[in-house]
Every structure is written in structure tokens, then in C-alpha cells.
Scaffold this motif. Structure first.
Motif: not given
Ligand code: RTP
Ligand code: MG
Length: 143
Positions: A37-42
Motif C-alpha cells: 500500500a502507498r498514498m501518493l498524489q498522481l
């Protein structure tokens, strides 16, 4: 039944609604394990690259803008029949057609703003997982 992996994205609208935990709980209750899992802003490049298969479609520009509009949570789900099972838990693309109790029925507001993405076949699942994760970033639950 085979153990599969699928790529899931919690889209910017659902992240903004603060329902990541609720959605994760639905995956787990369906027998799907989160193995990366990873949170990111594309970036624009990432959003356009991820949805390249739709680049000739009339909704492509809006889709790319929406996917860049805020952070997304990206995860690999693992379990028996994971690709189909995830799409079942997600519900139909258009929330008006999504079965009651599905993620899109509960959290999506329109066909474009529809809370989650899930891979649609083994080949796309493999490509989409590789788009976001290196092999060593995935922690298998199955042996
Ligand atoms: P996804 O790829 O995001 O899991 O969704 P899906 O398989 O259910 O739908 P797909 O046909 O792959 O379309 C990708 C995303 O494009 C947006 N869309 N907008 N305005 C429209 O008519 C329209 N059609 C599709 C949706 O956000 C859909 O999830
Ligand atoms: Mg799709």
C-alpha cells in the motif's frame, strides 16, 4: 480457486471523504488481504500513463484531471479470485447501477467520481501492480 493479486486505487473523492478505513474493512471482510500500500498524489504523467487504454475516450481528460485532484491510496489485494472479488465489492462503474452495499453504491457520486479502481483481468492486474510497486514492496500473505 487460484490465489490472485489485483491493483486497487481509492480515488481522490473517497480519500477526501475519509473512508479509507471503511473501504479497507470491506476488502478484508471479503477475504482480500492488503499486501502492499502507498498514498501518493498522481502526476499528470502517472494519471495519463495509468489510464492510457482510455486515451481516445471522450472522458479521458476529465478522468485524468480527477485522478490528479487529490491524494490516492494505492494497494495490492491478494486472495482467492481477487480480481473478480474486488470488482464485486466495488460495484458497477456507474453508482446508479451499483448493487446496494457495494463501495460505489455507498461512496461514489457519479460515473466519473466513483471512489475506487480495480484491475479487470489477470494481464491488466499484473501491469497495474508493476506500474506502482516493485516486487520487494509486496509482502505476500499466501505461501
Ligand atoms: P476503473 O477502471 O476505474 O476501475 O473503472 P471501471 O473498470 O469500472 O471502468 P472503465 O470502463 O475502466 O473506466 C475507467 C474510469 O473512467 C471513468 N469513466 N467515466 N463519463 C463517463 O462516461 C465515464 N466512463 C468511464 C470512470 O471513473 C471509470 O472508473
Ligand atoms: Mg477499468
Amino acid at each position: 480457486m487460484a490465489v490472485e493479486r489485483t491493483l486497487s486505487i481509492i480515488k481522490p473523492d473517497a480519500v477526501a471523504k475519509n473512508v479509507i478505513g471503511d473501504i479497507y474493512s470491506r476488502f478484508e471482510k471479503a477475504g482480500l488481504s492488503i499486501v502492499a500500500a502507498r498514498m501518493l498524489q498522481l502526476s499528470r504523467e502517472q494519471a495519463e500513463g495509468f489510464y492510457a487504454v482510455h486515451k481516445e475516450r471522450p472522458f479521458f481528460k476529465d478522468l485524468v484531471e480527477f485522478m490528479m485532484s487529490g491524494p490516492v491510496m494505492v494497494q495490492v489485494l491478494e486472495g482467492e479470485n481477487a480480481i473478480a472479488k474486488n470488482r464485486e465489492v466495488m460495484g458497477a462503474t456507474n453508482p446508479k447501477e451499483a448493487a446496494p452495499g457495494t463501495i460505489r453504491a455507498d461512496f461514489a457520486s457519479s460515473i466519473g467520481t466513483n471512489a475506487v479502481h480495480g484491475s479487470d483481468a489477470p494481464e491488466t492486474a499484473k501491469q497495474e501492480i508493476e506500474f506502482f510497486f516493485k516486487p520487494e514492496e509486496i509482502c505476500p500473505r499466501s505461501r
